[in-house]
Design a protein around this motif. Structure first.
Motif, PDB file in Angstrom:
ATOM      1  N   THR A  41      -2.950 -27.912  63.851  1.00  0.00           N
ATOM      2  CA  THR A  41      -3.752 -27.839  62.561  1.00  0.00           C
ATOM      3  C   THR A  41      -3.944 -26.329  62.635  1.00  0.00           C
ATOM      4  O   THR A  41      -3.850 -25.763  61.390  1.00  0.00           O
ATOM      5  CB  THR A  41      -5.136 -28.455  62.817  1.00  0.00           C
ATOM      6  OG1 THR A  41      -4.758 -30.008  62.828  1.00  0.00           O
ATOM      7  CG2 THR A  41      -5.780 -28.379  61.391  1.00  0.00           C
ATOM      8  N   ALA A  42      -4.378 -25.528  63.681  1.00  0.00           N
ATOM      9  CA  ALA A  42      -4.691 -24.071  63.293  1.00  0.00           C
ATOM     10  C   ALA A  42      -3.355 -23.487  63.056  1.00  0.00           C
ATOM     11  O   ALA A  42      -3.480 -22.582  62.076  1.00  0.00           O
ATOM     12  CB  ALA A  42      -5.013 -23.560  64.850  1.00  0.00           C
TER      13      ALA A  42
ATOM     14  N   VAL B 165     -10.462 -42.388  64.531  1.00  0.00           N
ATOM     15  CA  VAL B 165     -11.633 -41.288  63.772  1.00  0.00           C
ATOM     16  C   VAL B 165     -12.211 -40.419  64.553  1.00  0.00           C
ATOM     17  O   VAL B 165     -12.468 -39.169  64.350  1.00  0.00           O
ATOM     18  CB  VAL B 165     -12.408 -42.336  62.906  1.00  0.00           C
ATOM     19  CG1 VAL B 165     -13.402 -41.286  62.182  1.00  0.00           C
ATOM     20  CG2 VAL B 165     -11.775 -43.125  62.061  1.00  0.00           C
ATOM     21  N   LYS B 166     -12.788 -40.764  65.723  1.00  0.00           N
ATOM     22  CA  LYS B 166     -13.496 -39.853  66.628  1.00  0.00           C
ATOM     23  C   LYS B 166     -12.365 -38.748  67.007  1.00  0.00           C
ATOM     24  O   LYS B 166     -12.811 -37.521  66.991  1.00  0.00           O
ATOM     25  CB  LYS B 166     -13.698 -40.547  67.831  1.00  0.00           C
ATOM     26  CG  LYS B 166     -14.412 -39.781  68.978  1.00  0.00           C
ATOM     27  CD  LYS B 166     -14.996 -40.724  70.160  1.00  0.00           C
ATOM     28  CE  LYS B 166     -15.434 -39.878  71.342  1.00  0.00           C
ATOM     29  NZ  LYS B 166     -15.649 -40.533  72.522  1.00  0.00           N
ATOM     30  N   ASP B 167     -11.112 -39.076  67.183  1.00  0.00           N
ATOM     31  CA  ASP B 167     -10.330 -38.012  67.528  1.00  0.00           C
ATOM     32  C   ASP B 167      -9.949 -36.925  66.496  1.00  0.00           C
ATOM     33  O   ASP B 167      -9.774 -35.751  66.656  1.00  0.00           O
ATOM     34  CB  ASP B 167      -8.824 -38.621  67.917  1.00  0.00           C
ATOM     35  CG  ASP B 167      -8.957 -39.233  69.187  1.00  0.00           C
ATOM     36  OD1 ASP B 167      -9.785 -38.989  70.291  1.00  0.00           O
ATOM     37  OD2 ASP B 167      -8.294 -40.085  69.431  1.00  0.00           O
ATOM     38  N   ALA B 168      -9.952 -37.534  65.185  1.00  0.00           N
ATOM     39  CA  ALA B 168      -9.887 -36.576  64.082  1.00  0.00           C
ATOM     40  C   ALA B 168     -10.985 -35.561  64.051  1.00  0.00           C
ATOM     41  O   ALA B 168     -10.818 -34.358  63.811  1.00  0.00           O
ATOM     42  CB  ALA B 168     -10.046 -37.461  62.758  1.00  0.00           C
ATOM     43  N   ARG B 169     -12.271 -36.036  64.209  1.00  0.00           N
ATOM     44  CA  ARG B 169     -13.330 -35.197  64.580  1.00  0.00           C
ATOM     45  C   ARG B 169     -13.323 -34.019  65.706  1.00  0.00           C
ATOM     46  O   ARG B 169     -13.583 -32.967  65.333  1.00  0.00           O
ATOM     47  CB  ARG B 169     -14.822 -35.817  64.794  1.00  0.00           C
ATOM     48  CG  ARG B 169     -15.218 -36.876  63.440  1.00  0.00           C
ATOM     49  CD  ARG B 169     -16.589 -37.570  63.763  1.00  0.00           C
ATOM     50  NE  ARG B 169     -16.609 -38.488  62.776  1.00  0.00           N
ATOM     51  CZ  ARG B 169     -17.597 -38.248  61.761  1.00  0.00           C
ATOM     52  NH1 ARG B 169     -18.024 -37.098  61.503  1.00  0.00           N
ATOM     53  NH2 ARG B 169     -17.897 -39.477  60.772  1.00  0.00           N
ATOM     54  N   ILE B 170     -12.917 -34.456  66.746  1.00  0.00           N
ATOM     55  CA  ILE B 170     -12.652 -33.485  67.879  1.00  0.00           C
ATOM     56  C   ILE B 170     -11.532 -32.580  67.691  1.00  0.00           C
ATOM     57  O   ILE B 170     -11.726 -31.387  67.803  1.00  0.00           O
ATOM     58  CB  ILE B 170     -12.382 -34.430  69.267  1.00  0.00           C
ATOM     59  CG1 ILE B 170     -13.438 -35.408  69.611  1.00  0.00           C
ATOM     60  CG2 ILE B 170     -12.093 -33.387  70.346  1.00  0.00           C
ATOM     61  CD1 ILE B 170     -13.339 -36.299  70.590  1.00  0.00           C
ATOM     62  N   SER B 171     -10.448 -32.901  67.024  1.00  0.00           N
ATOM     63  CA  SER B 171      -9.552 -32.066  66.769  1.00  0.00           C
ATOM     64  C   SER B 171      -9.644 -31.200  65.721  1.00  0.00           C
ATOM     65  O   SER B 171      -9.470 -29.981  65.816  1.00  0.00           O
ATOM     66  CB  SER B 171      -8.186 -32.894  66.201  1.00  0.00           C
ATOM     67  OG  SER B 171      -8.234 -33.600  65.025  1.00  0.00           O
TER      68      SER B 171
ATOM     69  N   LEU C 124     -11.026 -25.454  64.473  1.00  0.00           N
ATOM     70  CA  LEU C 124     -12.034 -24.454  64.087  1.00  0.00           C
ATOM     71  C   LEU C 124     -12.146 -23.372  65.136  1.00  0.00           C
ATOM     72  O   LEU C 124     -12.267 -22.171  64.356  1.00  0.00           O
ATOM     73  CB  LEU C 124     -13.528 -25.157  63.700  1.00  0.00           C
ATOM     74  CG  LEU C 124     -14.409 -24.248  62.945  1.00  0.00           C
ATOM     75  CD1 LEU C 124     -13.779 -23.565  61.728  1.00  0.00           C
ATOM     76  CD2 LEU C 124     -15.813 -24.911  62.747  1.00  0.00           C
ATOM     77  N   LEU C 125     -12.250 -23.784  66.438  1.00  0.00           N
ATOM     78  CA  LEU C 125     -12.302 -22.809  67.422  1.00  0.00           C
ATOM     79  C   LEU C 125     -11.208 -21.828  67.506  1.00  0.00           C
ATOM     80  O   LEU C 125     -11.184 -20.627  67.514  1.00  0.00           O
ATOM     81  CB  LEU C 125     -12.543 -23.491  68.527  1.00  0.00           C
ATOM     82  CG  LEU C 125     -12.403 -22.534  69.906  1.00  0.00           C
ATOM     83  CD1 LEU C 125     -13.820 -21.457  69.871  1.00  0.00           C
ATOM     84  CD2 LEU C 125     -12.561 -23.210  71.327  1.00  0.00           C
ATOM     85  N   PHE C 126      -9.925 -22.373  67.342  1.00  0.00           N
ATOM     86  CA  PHE C 126      -8.698 -21.820  67.502  1.00  0.00           C
ATOM     87  C   PHE C 126      -8.497 -20.859  66.275  1.00  0.00           C
ATOM     88  O   PHE C 126      -7.998 -19.625  66.224  1.00  0.00           O
ATOM     89  CB  PHE C 126      -7.631 -22.610  67.712  1.00  0.00           C
ATOM     90  CG  PHE C 126      -7.349 -23.627  68.819  1.00  0.00           C
ATOM     91  CD1 PHE C 126      -7.885 -22.723  70.032  1.00  0.00           C
ATOM     92  CD2 PHE C 126      -7.085 -24.639  68.914  1.00  0.00           C
ATOM     93  CE1 PHE C 126      -7.724 -23.567  71.269  1.00  0.00           C
ATOM     94  CE2 PHE C 126      -7.019 -25.427  69.925  1.00  0.00           C
ATOM     95  CZ  PHE C 126      -7.228 -25.113  71.094  1.00  0.00           C
TER      96      PHE C 126
END
Length: 567
Positions: free
Chosen positions: A49-50, A275-281, A286-288
């Motif tokens: 995503t980054a 869905v939980k994985d979507a939040r984590i990813s 955002l960090l990357f």
């Protein structure tokens, strides 16, 4: 080894990795092609995503714009970073819970309308082509300088590479290729920034060097030195802004809200299992992203200071080799207006003898700072990784919009999976060709073109998605009316000022003092108002749609069957 040799070696090695990954992870089904089978880990998806998000505009243009705009360039940092936070917290988990492959898929089903789906497809294709033009232009710029070929030839080479892994691998191939591309681009961005920070300020961390003192022992702060250089040459102080407050607000908001409506970023959250994985990813991404975005202001300041010191009324016969090399690309132009043989660089167009394309600042920065040749080759590879990763994501949006939303979900509902996959790959191939044309004939410099795409996304998709998730009363008539009004108004404003009558493109002629880069915010407001008003005077959505809206906002995963995203 010379610059070209290092560039061939590093770029060739990175391309071999991308093509190898694409072949290894080639798509075998429509699920693989559209959403990588929904089996990507949150960490890998965060990196992909980054890379998808940090396009040529982020890698090549953003620091260049900040170099020339000074404080005004912060609109890109605030808008793009804030927009990703908005997307991650407000939209991504709910869209993943809805379980569709594409944004038009969501719009079509949420608004129970073929017309709504078609309008969304048109918006997605229009936005994606506008965005991809900037990426292909970035590819051409990198190739033209570092491989010493024409920009057109560079764009064609980029088309071939993207065609291979986008058409063969689909989302599955693109995802794992983007993981590799993120590693390349972030390493390529940080290495020269660290080198130059140490040389100029003695600080190994660029973010600290940006606010630190120069390493020459004078005790002068870097930004003070930059302000002094700017004013000596007749420019406004680097740390001052010239844009009006309203325009800064509207550009920042357009970039922020447009981020949350970009289809190629949204679709990434459908590739994870839950869905939980979507939040984590989203958190990982955002960090990357922050690693590069917090470094960009420092890179901009370093590049601007080095540039001004190089061209400060210097004799043209004594300019460094990098200057004349970049002249050959046409991205630097020197015209000796007064015949004195010196480079006169001023803000006054009647006396200015130097024209510099902002897109070269990051790419030329290592040469300006006289860093080793391998660092220059690494930056070239990073620029290509950033441009190609985003281009691939955008091309996939176009192909899935055609194959899934137009053909399967609209015109040929009983199509087999194999034929749908064939249509998707054919559409991706056609999109690559059109994208290449826009790379050769771009509608503007990279970041400006991308800013237009964000404005279009803000004015079309964001209100439809936001109201589709949080308003039970929003119906198809309201969504369709709002999307059409928003994108037509925004596109017309941009085309009028940026392309039809560029001589009128100034604050005196803008509506409410809002530039074309910021008009998407007003288009979004128009979309929202029309959508809400029309929905109040037309029939409410069916009961099952209202219940669906309630369901996707429940803070737990849907039943196991919906997690496949089969739509």
């Amino acid at each position: 080894m010379d610059i070209q040799g290092w560039t061939f070696l590093i770029v060739g090695f990175s391309f071999a990795i991308y093509l190898g990954i694409a072949y290894w992870s080639r798509a075998a089904s429509t699920g693989d092609f559209y959403i990588a089978g929904g089996k990507v880990s949150p960490l890998a998806n965060g990196m992909a995503t980054a890379a998808d998000w940090m396009s040529a505009a982020s890698f090549i243009s953003m620091a260049g714009l900040i170099s020339f705009m000074g404080r005004d360039g912060s609109v890109y940092l605030m808008g793009w970073t804030g927009g990703y936070v908005l997307l991650a917290l407000l939209l991504a988990p709910y869209l993943r819970k809805f379980g569709k492959f594409t944004v038009p898929d969501f719009v079509g089903d949420r608004y129970y309308s073929r017309t709504a789906r078609l309008v969304a497809v048109v918006c997605a294709v229009f936005i994606s082509f506008t965005y991809v033009a900037g990426q292909m232009r970035g590819v051409g710029i990198v190739f033209s300088r570092f491989l010493e070929v024409e920009i057109t030839t560079g764009v064609i080479i980029g088309m071939v590479i993207v065609f291979f892994y986008a058409v063969l691998g689909g989302m599955k191939g693109i995802t794992y290729t983007q993981v590799a591309q993120y590693c390349v681009l972030i390493f390529a961005y940080l290495v020269p920034a660290i080198f130059i920070s140490m040389l100029m300020t003695g600080n190994i961390i660029p973010q600290i060097g940006f606010g630190g003192t120069l390493a020459d022992g004078s005790g002068t702060y870097l930004l003070d030195r930059l302000d002094g250089l700017s004013t000596e040459m007749g420019f406004d102080p680097y740390t001052d802004g010239s844009k009006s407050t309203i325009d800064v607000f509207f550009i920042t908001a357009a970039l922020m809200v447009g981020t949350a409506g970009l289809p190629h970023v949204i679709v990434r959250f459908f590739t994870v299992p839950k869905v939980k994985d979507a939040r984590i990813s989203a958190g990982y991404a955002l960090l990357f992203i922050a690693i590069l975005y917090t470094t960009a202001p420092a890179v901009a300041a370093f590049a601007r200071a080095n540039l001004l010191e190089t061209v400060d009324n210097a004799p043209y016969a004594e300019v460094p080799e990098w200057f004349t090399t970049w002249e050959e690309t046409g991205l630097i132009e020197y015209n000796d207006l007064d015949g004195d043989g010196n480079v006169n660089y001023t803000p006054d167009e009647s006396t200015n003898e130097l024209v510099i394309d902002p897109d070269i600042m990051v790419l030329a920065n290592p040469e300006i700072a006289q860093l080793p040749n391998w660092v220059i080759g690494l930056v070239a590879a990073g620029g290509l990784a950033a441009a190609l990763s985003t281009a691939a994501g955008l091309l996939l949006v176009i192909s899935t919009s055609v194959a899934r939303d137009l053909i399967r979900r609209t015109f040929v509902p009983d199509i087999t999976q194999q034929r749908e996959l064939l249509f998707a790959r054919t559409a991706a191939g056609g999109a690559v060709i059109i994208a290449g044309y826009f790379g050769v004939n771009p509608p503007g410099f990279v970041a400006q073109t991308v800013a237009f795409a964000f404005g279009l996304a803000a004015a079309s998709f964001f209100p439809a998605i936001l109201l589709g998730i949080f308003s039970r009363r929003m119906n198809k008539e309201g969504a369709i009316s709002g999307m059409i009004a928003g994108i037509v108004f925004t596109a017309a404003y941009i085309i009028y000022f940026a392309f039809m009558f560029p001589e009128l493109n100034n604050e005196d002629n803008w509506l409410f003092g809002i530039s074309p880069e910021g008009i998407g915010t007003l288009g979004m407001v128009i979309n929202l108002v029309i959508a809400v008003v029309v929905s109040r005077f037309t029939k409410a959505p069916p009961v099952e749609i209202r219940e669906l809206v309630e369901t996707i906002r429940v803070p737990r995963d849907l039943e196991k069957g919906s997690e496949t995203g089969d739509g």
